[in-house]
Design an enzyme around this catalytic site. Structure first.
Site, PDB file in Angstrom:
ATOM      1  N   ASP A  19       0.829  -1.221   0.000  1.00 17.95           N
ATOM      2  CA  ASP A  19       0.000   0.000   0.000  1.00 17.95           C
ATOM      3  C   ASP A  19       0.856   1.261   0.000  1.00 17.95           C
ATOM      4  OD1 ASP A  19      -2.053  -1.614   2.499  1.00 17.95           O
ATOM      5  OD2 ASP A  19      -2.184  -1.668   0.304  1.00 17.95           O
ATOM      6  N   LYS A 227      19.559   8.461   5.145  1.00 16.88           N
ATOM      7  CA  LYS A 227      19.439   6.990   5.083  1.00 16.88           C
ATOM      8  C   LYS A 227      20.821   6.377   5.230  1.00 16.88           C
ATOM      9  CE  LYS A 227      17.849   7.919   1.125  1.00 16.88           C
ATOM     10  NZ  LYS A 227      17.545   7.866  -0.298  1.00 16.88           N
ATOM     11  N   ASP A 255      18.411   2.937  -5.182  1.00 15.77           N
ATOM     12  CA  ASP A 255      19.464   2.538  -6.128  1.00 15.77           C
ATOM     13  C   ASP A 255      20.793   2.267  -5.435  1.00 15.77           C
ATOM     14  OD1 ASP A 255      21.431   5.255  -7.063  1.00 15.77           O
ATOM     15  OD2 ASP A 255      19.812   5.408  -5.610  1.00 15.77           O
TER      16      ASP A 255
HETATM   17  O1  LIG Z   1      26.263  12.484  -2.841  1.00 18.88           O
HETATM   18  C1  LIG Z   1      25.120  12.415  -2.349  1.00 18.88           C
HETATM   19  O2  LIG Z   1      24.738  13.171  -1.441  1.00 18.88           O
HETATM   20  C2  LIG Z   1      24.211  11.322  -2.864  1.00 18.88           C
HETATM   21  O3  LIG Z   1      24.732  10.670  -3.960  1.00 18.88           O
HETATM   22  C3  LIG Z   1      22.878  11.794  -3.281  1.00 18.88           C
HETATM   23  O4  LIG Z   1      22.519  12.892  -2.593  1.00 18.88           O
HETATM   24  C4  LIG Z   1      21.903  10.660  -3.086  1.00 18.88           C
HETATM   25  O5  LIG Z   1      20.611  11.129  -3.142  1.00 18.88           O
HETATM   26  P1  LIG Z   1      19.432  10.028  -3.102  1.00 18.88           P
HETATM   27  O6  LIG Z   1      19.864   8.917  -4.020  1.00 18.88           O
HETATM   28  O7  LIG Z   1      19.343   9.585  -1.667  1.00 18.88           O
HETATM   29  O8  LIG Z   1      18.221  10.772  -3.610  1.00 18.88           O
HETATM   30 MG   LIG Z   2      19.742   7.270  -4.980  1.00 14.25          MG
END
Ligand SMILES: O=C(O)[C@H](O)[C@H](O)COP(=O)(O)O
Ligand SMILES: [Mg+2]
Length: 310
Positions: A19, A227, A255
């Site tokens: 959901d 994260k 990713d």
């Molecule tokens: O260098 C960074 O901060 C990260 O590669 C980038 O900000 C990742 O962003 P996200 O994939 O969490 O949107």
């Molecule tokens: Mg990313």
């Protein structure tokens, strides 16, 4: 064993089972300012089926308001501020709610306007960041730069994040604040991402910038707010109680294994890794089972295209 999403039945099962869909942004929704194939259609499909969509990005260069503008600009309509979480917001909340830094204290920023805006919204004055004097022609780290020579004693925290406008002077001033008062000024990092995905290339990520001042100061961050830190997940769950049910009806789509998939796993969600950003088929095959995603797919848009839309 991680299941690759390659047919209509698998997509139908996913649409029946979940959901809530929590999406990472860079490398999933877009690469820089370029939206990835069939992403708008996929988000529309999920919303039409009554699914909750939430976005969580470690990219601290933009604020939540900036991201709302970016979503509208690339065609993802109807997203509200409480559906967007970024590491700049998470870092500002950490300083305000966890550290409880008084708002008469200033914050030194190694990063861009996203961090500045989120801190300003919580009542903090920031130094550094996008200050044009730090990027002026010839703004070397010569000792007589005022911001290097005269540290501001009202700085009560240092926040470090992604900036594409990095220079030696900004690094050196950040170092001074990290060394100041016997290394007692709190050191907040937005995220650990070592690289930034960009059209088949890997660029320098916030994590590598943060490592530079971490190594120079001999300090590790007191907090890393993006994260896989569960602070944003806890906020999301508090605002969406159904996500707390077990088994969760939520799917985390990302990713990067060590941020997005860990964020989902640690939050008790199933996970979908897409190969449009950092990771490859090889990284999926070689990751430890305990850190493996539930599913993987070539791209997020396959959830739309495999349902007879290609
Ligand atoms: O260098 C960074 O901060 C990260 O590669 C980038 O900000 C990742 O962003 P996200 O994939 O969490 O949107
Ligand atoms: Mg990313």
């Amino acid at each position: 064993m991680t299941q690759k999403i390659i047919d209509k039945q698998q997509v139908s099962n996913i649409l029946d089972q979940y959901d809530y869909f929590i999406f990472d942004c860079d490398g999933v929704i877009w690469l820089g300012d370029h939206i990835l194939p069939s992403v708008v259609e996929t988000i529309d499909l999920l919303k039409k089926r009554g699914k909750k969509v939430i976005f969580v990005t470690n990219n601290s260069s933009k604020s939540r308001n900036d991201y709302l503008q970016k979503f509208n600009k690339i065609g993802i309509q109807g997203i509200t501020k409480d559906e967007v979480f970024g590491s700049s917001y998470a870092s500002a909340v950490y300083i305000n709610k966890i550290m409880k830094l008084p708002t008469d204290k200033k914050v030194w920023v190694l990063g861009e306007s996203g961090i500045e805006q989120e801190l300003h919204d919580l009542g903090y004055e920031t130094l550094g960041g996008t200050d044009p004097s730090l990027s002026a022609e010839g703004a070397g780290a010569s000792d007589d730069h005022p911001l290097l020579k005269n540290l501001d004693d009202s700085v009560g925290a240092v926040v470090t994040g992604l900036t594409s406008k990095l220079n030696y002077l900004k690094l050196c001033i950040t170092l001074q604040y990290l060394l100041k008062d016997n290394k007692s000024v709190p050191f907040i990092a937005t995220n650990i991402d070592s690289t930034f995905p960009s059209h088949g290339k890997l660029l320098i990520g916030a994590g590598s910038i943060i490592q530079a001042v971490s190594y120079a100061s001999g300090r590790t961050p007191d907090a890393i707010c993006g994260k896989p830190n569960q602070s944003m997940m806890n906020t999301i769950k508090a605002e969406n109680p159904d996500l707390q049910k077990t088994p969760s009806r939520g799917l985390m789509v990302g990713d990067r294994l060590n941020t997005d998939i860990q964020f989902g796993l640690q939050g008790g969600l199933d996970t979908l890794l897409v190969l449009t950003g950092i990771e490859t088929e090889n990284s999926v095959q070689s990751v430890d089972m305990t850190a493996a995603p539930t599913y993987y797919a070539d791209k997020l848009g396959d959830l739309y295209e495999l349902l007879d839309h290609n």
